[in-house]
Design a protein around this motif. Structure first.
Motif, PDB file in Angstrom:
ATOM      1  N   SER A 123     -45.559 -20.047  19.103  1.00  0.00           N
ATOM      2  CA  SER A 123     -44.520 -19.983  20.141  1.00  0.00           C
ATOM      3  C   SER A 123     -44.807 -18.827  21.108  1.00  0.00           C
ATOM      4  N   ASN A 124     -45.761 -17.966  20.744  1.00  0.00           N
ATOM      5  CA  ASN A 124     -46.130 -16.833  21.606  1.00  0.00           C
ATOM      6  C   ASN A 124     -47.236 -17.171  22.610  1.00  0.00           C
ATOM      7  N   ILE A 125     -47.796 -18.382  22.518  1.00  0.00           N
ATOM      8  CA  ILE A 125     -48.988 -18.708  23.311  1.00  0.00           C
ATOM      9  C   ILE A 125     -48.790 -18.451  24.803  1.00  0.00           C
ATOM     10  N   ASN A 126     -47.699 -18.992  25.351  1.00  0.00           N
ATOM     11  CA  ASN A 126     -47.579 -18.919  26.816  1.00  0.00           C
ATOM     12  C   ASN A 126     -47.240 -17.518  27.313  1.00  0.00           C
ATOM     13  N   ALA A 127     -47.042 -16.553  26.386  1.00  0.00           N
ATOM     14  CA  ALA A 127     -46.819 -15.164  26.800  1.00  0.00           C
ATOM     15  C   ALA A 127     -48.075 -14.326  26.561  1.00  0.00           C
ATOM     16  N   ASN A 128     -49.178 -14.994  26.191  1.00  0.00           N
ATOM     17  CA  ASN A 128     -50.452 -14.296  26.003  1.00  0.00           C
ATOM     18  C   ASN A 128     -50.390 -13.239  24.895  1.00  0.00           C
ATOM     19  N   VAL A 129     -49.559 -13.505  23.902  1.00  0.00           N
ATOM     20  CA  VAL A 129     -49.415 -12.566  22.780  1.00  0.00           C
ATOM     21  C   VAL A 129     -50.346 -13.011  21.644  1.00  0.00           C
ATOM     22  N   SER A 130     -50.787 -12.056  20.814  1.00  0.00           N
ATOM     23  CA  SER A 130     -51.726 -12.364  19.723  1.00  0.00           C
ATOM     24  C   SER A 130     -51.204 -13.456  18.786  1.00  0.00           C
ATOM     25  N   VAL A 160     -59.087 -18.827  -4.713  1.00  0.00           N
ATOM     26  CA  VAL A 160     -60.484 -18.410  -4.850  1.00  0.00           C
ATOM     27  C   VAL A 160     -60.818 -17.425  -3.718  1.00  0.00           C
ATOM     28  N   ALA A 161     -60.286 -17.697  -2.557  1.00  0.00           N
ATOM     29  CA  ALA A 161     -60.501 -16.830  -1.399  1.00  0.00           C
ATOM     30  C   ALA A 161     -59.362 -17.080  -0.418  1.00  0.00           C
ATOM     31  N   ALA A 162     -59.165 -16.124   0.470  1.00  0.00           N
ATOM     32  CA  ALA A 162     -58.130 -16.282   1.498  1.00  0.00           C
ATOM     33  C   ALA A 162     -58.488 -15.381   2.663  1.00  0.00           C
ATOM     34  N   GLY A 163     -57.936 -15.698   3.814  1.00  0.00           N
ATOM     35  CA  GLY A 163     -58.236 -14.845   4.967  1.00  0.00           C
ATOM     36  C   GLY A 163     -57.455 -15.275   6.190  1.00  0.00           C
ATOM     37  N   TYR A 164     -57.722 -14.591   7.268  1.00  0.00           N
ATOM     38  CA  TYR A 164     -57.092 -14.952   8.542  1.00  0.00           C
ATOM     39  C   TYR A 164     -57.967 -14.482   9.689  1.00  0.00           C
ATOM     40  N   VAL A 165     -57.686 -15.078  10.838  1.00  0.00           N
ATOM     41  CA  VAL A 165     -58.335 -14.641  12.085  1.00  0.00           C
ATOM     42  C   VAL A 165     -57.215 -14.311  13.056  1.00  0.00           C
ATOM     43  N   VAL A 166     -57.293 -13.169  13.725  1.00  0.00           N
ATOM     44  CA  VAL A 166     -56.325 -12.836  14.783  1.00  0.00           C
ATOM     45  C   VAL A 166     -57.039 -12.966  16.123  1.00  0.00           C
ATOM     46  N   TYR A 167     -56.459 -13.789  17.006  1.00  0.00           N
ATOM     47  CA  TYR A 167     -56.980 -13.912  18.366  1.00  0.00           C
ATOM     48  C   TYR A 167     -56.183 -12.921  19.201  1.00  0.00           C
ATOM     49  N   GLY A 168     -56.678 -11.697  19.267  1.00  0.00           N
ATOM     50  CA  GLY A 168     -55.954 -10.627  19.952  1.00  0.00           C
ATOM     51  C   GLY A 168     -56.825 -10.000  21.017  1.00  0.00           C
ATOM     52  N   SER A 169     -56.680  -8.676  21.191  1.00  0.00           N
ATOM     53  CA  SER A 169     -57.489  -8.007  22.217  1.00  0.00           C
ATOM     54  C   SER A 169     -58.966  -8.149  21.865  1.00  0.00           C
ATOM     55  N   SER A 170     -59.276  -8.293  20.575  1.00  0.00           N
ATOM     56  CA  SER A 170     -60.570  -8.843  20.167  1.00  0.00           C
ATOM     57  C   SER A 170     -60.246  -9.852  19.067  1.00  0.00           C
ATOM     58  N   THR A 171     -61.242 -10.657  18.688  1.00  0.00           N
ATOM     59  CA  THR A 171     -60.991 -11.635  17.638  1.00  0.00           C
ATOM     60  C   THR A 171     -61.507 -11.059  16.330  1.00  0.00           C
ATOM     61  N   VAL A 172     -60.611 -10.895  15.352  1.00  0.00           N
ATOM     62  CA  VAL A 172     -61.031 -10.296  14.087  1.00  0.00           C
ATOM     63  C   VAL A 172     -60.743 -11.255  12.936  1.00  0.00           C
ATOM     64  N   LEU A 173     -61.581 -11.151  11.914  1.00  0.00           N
ATOM     65  CA  LEU A 173     -61.406 -11.975  10.714  1.00  0.00           C
ATOM     66  C   LEU A 173     -61.334 -11.046   9.506  1.00  0.00           C
TER      67      LEU A 173
END
Ligand code: AHM
Ligand code: MG
Length: 330
Positions: A123-130, A160-173
């Motif tokens: 829901s944050n997409i159109n405000a350019n928020v992470s 077995v494993a888990a993780g996330y990616v944040v599409y922010g000021s840089s993209t981190v995993l």
């Protein structure tokens, strides 16, 4: 030979831990590379979303009763496509879908289940928020029963494993496979997630809380008392709330503090989903020395009853989560 810098990608990092983890096999790595490929495609779509005219709703409501964004659909399809031909994936379970995608039977090599929230915070997409992608990987038991859901409904402790990616000021995993939490940054010039930091530990006591405080009067009385206390002179807390769980959690992982999505009169089980949101982040939090609870029990001990189960979530630095529990014993 020139002295070139060593680049450690997610896949290389994972394989170098072979021996410590029975799932750290080349075959599992092939699955992991499906996730990194999908998230790189999603990152590039998000970066060009305005140019590609893919900002805005898709014109339908999902199984959760929420408005679907075009980018939700793109992210979901990208993950399903990238993981669907990885050979060892048996089931794909998405927050956006009504039912699991059956790719392969466990007897036929489909021994892993990948669960994901394709685009958290959309829901944050159109405000350019992470915003971000959250994933959880379970082993699919070798059974002959046709009850796919029974395989999916495993407690988070079995991840077995888990993780996330944040599409922010840089993209981190960030990922964990049960031996610490490791952080990678997407280097757009080479198109790879490159190791930034190994064995991240969540700092303790940072006096930061993160909650949608607009709902405070609907929260349990103990949570209200904790929130009142944070604003007292002696406590001296600060509040940070982005409204994208993945980004709020990432800040909490790096800086410490607590994130809360408690039950409320409107949502007695909270809003966040156990399988795609709470479980993977709880695994990461614990691996980083933090803690995650629903107030009554450890998130990772919860037995899911349905695919889209929701749960209250209190997650972050261990001492701060414990402090919340001193105020609130449901
Ligand atoms: P989503 O997965 O559909 O984006 O919904 C989950 C999001 C979380 O990212 C965030 O923590 C929460 O909803 C915000 O909810 P609220 O607007 O009630 O504060
Ligand atoms: Mg989400």
């Amino acid at each position: 030979m020139r002295d070139l810098p060593t680049i450690t990608t997610v896949e290389r990092h994972f394989l170098e831990r072979k021996g410590r983890n029975p799932h750290a096999t080349t075959e599992f790595c092939w699955l992991l590379s499906g996730i990194t490929l999908a998230t790189k495609i999603i990152a590039s779509q998000i970066q060009r979303a305005g140019l590609l005219d893919i900002i805005g709703t898709a014109g339908r409501i999902n199984v959760q009763g929420e408005e679907v964004q075009q980018l939700d659909e793109i992210a979901n399809e990208t993950l399903v496509r990238c993981l669907g031909y990885r050979g060892n994936v048996g089931l794909l379970v998405s927050e956006e879908d009504d039912e699991p995608h059956v790719i392969k039977d466990s007897g036929d090599g489909g021994k892993y289940i990948v669960l994901f929230d394709p685009l958290d915070g959309s829901s944050n997409i159109n405000a350019n928020v992470s915003i971000g992608t959250i994933f959880s990987i379970l082993h699919r038991p070798k059974t002959n029963h046709a009850d796919v859901l029974a395989d999916v409904l495993q407690p988070g402790d079995r991840q077995v494993a888990a993780g996330y990616v944040v599409y922010g000021s840089s993209t981190v995993l960030a990922y964990t496979a049960g031996h610490g939490v490791h952080l990678f940054t997407l280097d757009p010039s080479i198109g790879a997630f490159v190791l930034a930091k190994e064995n991240i530990q969540m700092p303790s006591a940072s006096r930061t809380y993160s909650v949608n405080e607009a709902y405070a009067r609907d929260f349990p009385e103990g949570i209200q008392r904790y929130l009142d206390w944070t604003k007292s002179k002696e406590a001296g807390y600060t509040l940070r709330y982005i409204g994208s769980l993945v980004a709020d959690f990432h800040r909490t992982l790096i800086r410490g503090g607590v994130f809360l999505y408690p039950p409320s009169h409107k949502s007695p089980e909270g809003k966040l989903r156990l399988l795609y949101e709470a479980n993977p982040l709880a695994f990461i939090a614990e691996q980083a020395g933090g803690m995650a609870t629903d107030g009554r029990q450890r998130i990772l001990d919860k037995q899911p009853k349905a695919m889209h189960d929701r749960t209250p979530l209190i997650i972050g630095s261990k001492d701060e989560v414990e402090r919340v529990l001193e105020f609130w014993q449901p």
